[in-house]
Scaffold this active site. Structure first.
Site, short mmCIF file in Angstrom:
data_model
loop_
_atom_site.label_atom_id
_atom_site.label_comp_id
_atom_site.label_asym_id
_atom_site.label_seq_id
_atom_site.Cartn_x
_atom_site.Cartn_y
_atom_site.Cartn_z
N ASN A 100 11.11 15.63 18.57
CA ASN A 100 12.37 16.39 18.57
C ASN A 100 12.57 16.96 17.16
O ASN A 100 11.81 16.67 16.24
CB ASN A 100 13.55 15.53 19.07
CG ASN A 100 13.86 14.36 18.16
OD1 ASN A 100 13.66 14.43 16.94
ND2 ASN A 100 14.34 13.27 18.73
N GLU B 296 12.85 14.46 14.26
CA GLU B 296 11.59 13.80 13.90
C GLU B 296 10.67 14.76 13.14
O GLU B 296 10.08 14.39 12.11
CB GLU B 296 10.88 13.30 15.17
CG GLU B 296 11.61 12.15 15.86
CD GLU B 296 11.29 11.99 17.35
OE1 GLU B 296 11.70 10.96 17.90
OE2 GLU B 296 10.66 12.87 17.96
N ASP C 98 10.98 11.63 27.39
CA ASP C 98 9.90 11.11 28.24
C ASP C 98 9.63 12.07 29.41
O ASP C 98 8.49 12.28 29.80
CB ASP C 98 10.27 9.73 28.82
CG ASP C 98 10.33 8.65 27.74
OD1 ASP C 98 9.59 8.77 26.75
OD2 ASP C 98 11.11 7.70 27.90
N1 LIG Z 1 22.72 18.08 25.16
C1 LIG Z 1 21.77 18.68 25.88
N2 LIG Z 1 22.08 19.75 26.65
C2 LIG Z 1 21.14 20.34 27.38
N3 LIG Z 1 19.85 19.99 27.42
C3 LIG Z 1 19.48 18.96 26.68
C4 LIG Z 1 20.42 18.24 25.86
N4 LIG Z 1 19.75 17.25 25.24
C5 LIG Z 1 18.47 17.35 25.64
N5 LIG Z 1 18.30 18.36 26.50
C6 LIG Z 1 17.01 18.76 27.13
O1 LIG Z 1 16.10 17.69 26.98
C7 LIG Z 1 14.99 18.09 26.15
C8 LIG Z 1 14.58 16.94 25.22
O2 LIG Z 1 15.70 16.49 24.53
P1 LIG Z 1 15.73 16.08 23.00
O3 LIG Z 1 15.39 17.23 22.14
O4 LIG Z 1 17.04 15.42 22.78
O5 LIG Z 1 14.52 15.04 22.95
P2 LIG Z 1 14.44 13.56 22.39
O6 LIG Z 1 15.42 13.41 21.29
O7 LIG Z 1 13.03 13.29 22.11
O8 LIG Z 1 14.88 12.71 23.64
P3 LIG Z 1 14.76 11.13 23.74
O9 LIG Z 1 16.09 10.63 23.27
O10 LIG Z 1 14.57 10.93 25.19
O11 LIG Z 1 13.62 10.70 22.91
C9 LIG Z 1 15.46 19.32 25.43
O12 LIG Z 1 14.35 20.13 25.10
C10 LIG Z 1 16.39 19.96 26.46
O13 LIG Z 1 15.65 20.67 27.44
MG LIG Z 2 12.03 11.40 21.78
#
Ligand SMILES: Nc1ncnc2c1ncn2[C@@H]1O[C@H](COP(=O)(O)OP(=O)(O)OP(=O)(O)O)[C@@H](O)[C@H]1O
Ligand SMILES: [Mg+2]
Length: 339
Positions: free
Chosen positions: A210, A213, A281
């Site tokens: 993300n 990270e 995931d």
């Molecule tokens: N608040 C939000 N509104 C809309 N879509 C979202 C939101 N949060 C996440 N998403 C969707 O989920 C995808 C992955 O989310 P994010 O970027 O938060 O990944 P992450 O932080 O790795 O998640 P995780 O907490 O599961 O590890 C995003 O690319 C988007 O498509």
């Molecule tokens: Mg993640």
């Protein structure tokens, strides 16, 4: 706007059940003790929770398995469990949930317990969480065992997902060994990396950090599209993934391709957001399955983004079915026009 052919999506969807995907990583058991609070303890100023229900769920790499199961692919499970009851529960849950036969190859460790995260819940309110885990990198014996299993399974696997929760399976030396081996076999390898291991993952098919990270790995804050592009260039220079996907929460995701240095911004598709747990995931799982089923990196990312839009609209670490993904893609009107 990035578009995708409906025919190609449907063709790929049909072939998912023939795929076998190997998930190597940190498997976690999530436990929920759910009850009510109606008094304060006479022993200490804390609530007494009267437990009425207990639930267990797959977490960590197990959540990737849950997502694959929903897509109906075949699966290989590789990782570590403790020699304990939680380990048995974890294995039973992995066996129970699957639609397709599953190759269960969890090493039983004498040193570390099964990673168990227990949430005490008063209704929907979490009262506290109890973690049982020992974060210990695999030793050389475990590494050799795991590597042998990979050698045995690699030819029948269509893709390998490395699900790194920094609990010890993906040690730097194992990461180097497995990524080199998969490359020599020309296998799809996808990685949701931990910041501390970021630069060990060389030459993989895709990394899916993300934006926090990716920023942390570079010591920067990534906000604008320019920041993201610069980060993609700099990470690609260092470790050379074929593609780099930076997920951006409510902004969706950006995908950078090494072959032509192009960047593709894919906006989020969520109408309602209830719970973003596990969206990461879902993204790596759906990307991997659809890329292994023949879609390009960008096409598979559009599908993964739609799937994430489905799961954030559900409560808990949810999963998305092929039908739900297709419905979401319909809603978005992302199909190529000339079909
Ligand atoms: N608040 C939000 N509104 C809309 N879509 C979202 C939101 N949060 C996440 N998403 C969707 O989920 C995808 C992955 O989310 P994010 O970027 O938060 O990944 P992450 O932080 O790795 O998640 P995780 O907490 O599961 O590890 C995003 O690319 C988007 O498509
Ligand atoms: Mg993640």
């Amino acid at each position: 706007m990035e578009r995708i052919s409906k025919k190609r999506f449907q063709k790929a969807s049909k072939s998912l059940s023939n795929l076998k995907i190997c998930v190597i990583g940190d498997y976690i058991l999530d436990e929920y003790l759910i009850g009510h609070v109606n008094r304060i303890s006479p022993e200490a100023p804390v609530p007494v929770v009267w437990i009425r229900k207990e639930e267990i769920k797959l977490g960590g790499a197990g959540n990737v398995i849950k997502n694959l199961n929903t897509l109906t692919t075949q699966m290989v499970v590789m990782g570590r469990r403790g020699d304990d009851t939680a380990g048995e529960k974890l294995e039973n849950l992995l066996l129970e949930e699957n639609v397709k036969p599953i190759d269960l190859l969890l090493m039983k460790s004498k040193e570390v317990p099964t990673i168990l995260k227990t949430r005490i819940m008063a209704g929907h309110q979490q009262v506290c969480r109890i973690d049982r885990e020992e974060i210990l990198s695999i030793d050389s014996e475990e590494e050799d065992l795991l590597f042998k299993q990979i050698e045995l399974k690699i030819d029948q696997s269509d893709a390998i997902i490395l699900s790194d929760y920094d609990k010890g399976i993906l040690s730097p030396s194992f990461i180097e060994r497995v990524t080199k081996f998969c490359k020599s076999k020309e296998k799809i390898v996808t990685v949701d990396p931990q910041v501390s291991h970021f630069f060990y993952y060389r030459d993989v098919t895709i990394l899916t950090p993300n934006h926090h990270e990716a920023g942390k790995a570079l010591g920067k804050v990534l906000e604008s599209d320019e920041d993201i592009l610069e980060a993609c260039q700099s990470i690609t220079e260092k470790i050379s993934p074929q593609a780099l996907m930076i997920t951006r929460g409510e902004k969706g995701m950006s995908v950078y391709l090494k072959e032509d240095s192009s960047i593709h911004h894919i906006p989020t598709v969520a109408r309602e957001v209830f719970d973003v747990t596990g969206a990461g995931d879902t993204v790596i799982t759906v990307f991997t399955a659809y890329h292994a089923a023949g879609l390009s990196e960008v096409e598979a990312s559009i599908v993964a983004n739609a799937a994430a839009g489905v799961v954030v609209g559900k409560l808990g670490a949810a999963t998305a079915t092929v039908d739900e993904i297709e419905e979401k893609l319909n809603e978005l009107n992302v199909w190529l026009k000339d079909e």
